[in-house]
Design a protein around this motif. Structure first.
Motif, mmCIF file in Angstrom:
data_model
loop_
_atom_site.group_PDB
_atom_site.id
_atom_site.type_symbol
_atom_site.label_atom_id
_atom_site.label_comp_id
_atom_site.label_asym_id
_atom_site.label_seq_id
_atom_site.Cartn_x
_atom_site.Cartn_y
_atom_site.Cartn_z
ATOM 1 N N UNK A 13 35.421 38.489 33.039
ATOM 2 C CA UNK A 13 36.245 39.563 34.024
ATOM 3 C C UNK A 13 37.349 40.337 33.648
ATOM 4 N N UNK A 14 38.238 39.526 32.833
ATOM 5 C CA UNK A 14 39.437 40.094 32.400
ATOM 6 C C UNK A 14 39.065 41.203 31.230
ATOM 7 N N UNK B 92 29.618 38.295 36.657
ATOM 8 C CA UNK B 92 29.291 36.634 36.255
ATOM 9 C C UNK B 92 29.695 35.752 37.045
ATOM 10 N N UNK B 93 28.930 34.467 37.146
ATOM 11 C CA UNK B 93 29.005 33.531 38.062
ATOM 12 C C UNK B 93 30.250 32.958 37.712
ATOM 13 N N UNK B 94 31.230 32.631 38.456
ATOM 14 C CA UNK B 94 32.585 32.006 38.311
ATOM 15 C C UNK B 94 32.367 30.618 37.910
ATOM 16 N N UNK C 175 48.216 39.863 35.854
ATOM 17 C CA UNK C 175 48.598 41.457 36.195
ATOM 18 C C UNK C 175 46.956 41.773 36.614
ATOM 19 N N UNK C 176 46.457 40.812 37.315
ATOM 20 C CA UNK C 176 45.215 41.117 38.069
ATOM 21 C C UNK C 176 45.103 42.162 38.937
ATOM 22 N N UNK C 177 46.261 42.302 39.782
ATOM 23 C CA UNK C 177 46.233 43.367 40.838
ATOM 24 C C UNK C 177 46.350 44.763 40.317
ATOM 25 N N UNK D 94 40.115 34.577 41.434
ATOM 26 C CA UNK D 94 39.762 33.284 41.646
ATOM 27 C C UNK D 94 40.256 32.731 40.198
ATOM 28 N N UNK D 95 40.693 33.138 39.229
ATOM 29 C CA UNK D 95 41.133 32.458 37.926
ATOM 30 C C UNK D 95 42.701 32.687 37.645
#
Length: 442
Positions: free
Chosen positions: A196-197, A185-187, A236-238, A231-232
């Motif tokens: 994304x999450x 999806x476009x940011x 806990x993205x990593x 980018x957001x």
């Protein structure tokens, strides 16, 4: 009284003499007699009503406070009027009904919301209280049975395992293709962060279920996840990204390994190459069962420590027992005999006569699923280094040295994870890895 109120009698008629006395004096005497009566409240009220009606005819103003009380006493006077005037006929009817139904004893029921004040609290004994409680229980059971809307069968329990699906801003992805659509999806879109999450959260469980299109979607999704950036500023993205990559590596190891090796040879950053090597090393440990084995051993050690007494530092024990419990180097644990510790001969004698048995531990067995595919994965890395050994962009400079050290470390982890698998391939892979590492000693 009705004549005075209705205007039948006038002021001149009241002053007219009749039989030696005027009507006014006769009325005054009657009013006086009624006001002096204290036992019958209704007679006194009638006298006060006649007096007020008469005073209005003769041109005077008389007002009794009992007939016109303040706001605080209004309710009491109205109760008196109802008691002695309007409700008198109803009371007589109630007396007749009470006589007829006196033989029938009705249970006492009270309003639970109303305030109950009793002037004869001492008159109830324990028998009356118990009978009153039994009557209330019987009434409650009958009311519950009669009113089906409040029965236990009609009450629906609340759902405690609500997944809060209705509170999500985006719909939960149901397939790997939907996760792919969410990840690309476009940011600049409004719900890009939520998509994304949501995809990162659902991918590990979805891959673990091994859908039919897992093999087809693995290279595409692994490439997207490997190059994905935060980018957001997600929480806990990593960890979510690594969990998704590890899910693909465990459930589709061959496809994931071949694609990661191809990505390492592309024009990517050193961080991307190191991340790919981390996934390969973690995949080998997870498939071989070493991670599970370490977790079980740590759990057993914690259970063994919990079985020891809390004041283990204050317990005197011999050196043999200290060694068996791994407490020999603890300075707080005192020995049972200082003389035995000072003399090596005495210690040897004690060790021969006293046998301290180690506590039994349950044998831990795990299945090594990495052994059958270890050769294919390791030799894919060997082929990569032999094909790209002349490229300075990968192996040259300080970045190349860092990548080479991590590359050899990943190969050693794979070899160590495959050692418990039976077969002669382990010795061949170990010899090839030694020759590869020795070639860089200069």
């Amino acid at each position: 009284l009705q004549s005075l109120k209705g205007g039948v009698l006038e002021q001149n008629d009241i002053g007219h003499e009749h039989s030696g006395s005027s009507l006014a004096s006769t009325l005054v005497q009657g009013i006086t007699l009624r006001l002096e009566v204290s036992r019958a409240e209704s007679i006194r009220i009638d006298g006060m009503l006649i007096a007020e009606a008469m005073s209005s005819i003769i041109g005077q103003s008389i007002r009794f406070d009992e007939l016109h009380p303040s706001d605080e006493g209004q309710e009491r006077v109205e109760g008196d009027r109802a008691k002695y005037g309007v409700v008198q006929k109803n009371s007589e009817r109630k007396r007749t009904k009470t006589k007829k139904h006196r033989a029938k004893k009705k249970p006492l029921t009270l309003d639970p919301d109303a305030e109950y004040v009793s002037d004869a609290e001492d008159s109830f004994d324990s028998g009356d209280v118990s009978s009153y409680g039994d009557s209330l229980e019987s009434d409650g059971s009958s009311s519950c049975s009669s009113n089906s809307s409040w029965s236990e069968d009609s009450l629906e329990p609340y759902v405690m395992d609500d997944d809060e699906e209705d509170l999500r801003r985006v719909r939960r992805p149901r397939s790997l293709r939907e996760c792919f659509a969410y990840l690309i999806e476009n940011e600049n879109e409004t719900l890009a962060c939520d998509k994304h999450e949501s995809a990162l959260m659902e991918l590990p469980a979805m891959v673990s279920s091994r859908p039919l299109d897992l093999v087809d979607m693995t290279p595409t999704l692994v490439r997207i996840l490997l190059h994905m950036e935060d980018k957001f500023n997600m929480e806990n993205f990593v960890q979510m990204k690594m969990d998704s990559l590890m899910a693909f590596a465990v459930h589709a190891p061959i496809e994931t390994c071949l694609h990661l090796v191809n990505e390492i040879g592309e024009n990517v950053s050193l961080g991307t190459r190191l991340e790919a090597l981390t996934v390969l090393g973690g995949m080998a440990q997870e498939l071989s069962g070493l991670s599970e084995l370490r977790n079980r051993q740590e759990l057993q050690s914690k259970q063994r420590e919990s079985q020891l007494p809390n004041n283990v530092d204050e317990i005197a024990m011999s050196s043999k027992l200290q060694r068996s419990l791994n407490l020999y180097n603890n300075p707080n644990v005192s020995s049972r005999s200082n003389d035995l510790e000072e003399s090596p001969q005495s210690t040897s004698n004690v060790s021969k006569t006293r046998r301290w048995r180690r506590p039994r531990t349950t044998a831990i067995t795990v299945t090594n699923r990495f052994g059958p595919i270890a050769a294919q994965m390791m030799y894919s890395l060997f082929a990569f280094i032999s094909r790209t050994k002349s490229e300075e962009s990968i192996w040259g400079g300080p970045l190349g040295e860092k990548f080479l050290s991590e590359f050899l470390r990943t190969l050693s982890i794979m070899l160590d994870c495959s050692r418990t698998y039976p077969g002669n391939s382990v010795h061949v892979m170990a010899q090839d890895l030694f020759e590869l590492a020795w070639s860089f000693h200069d």
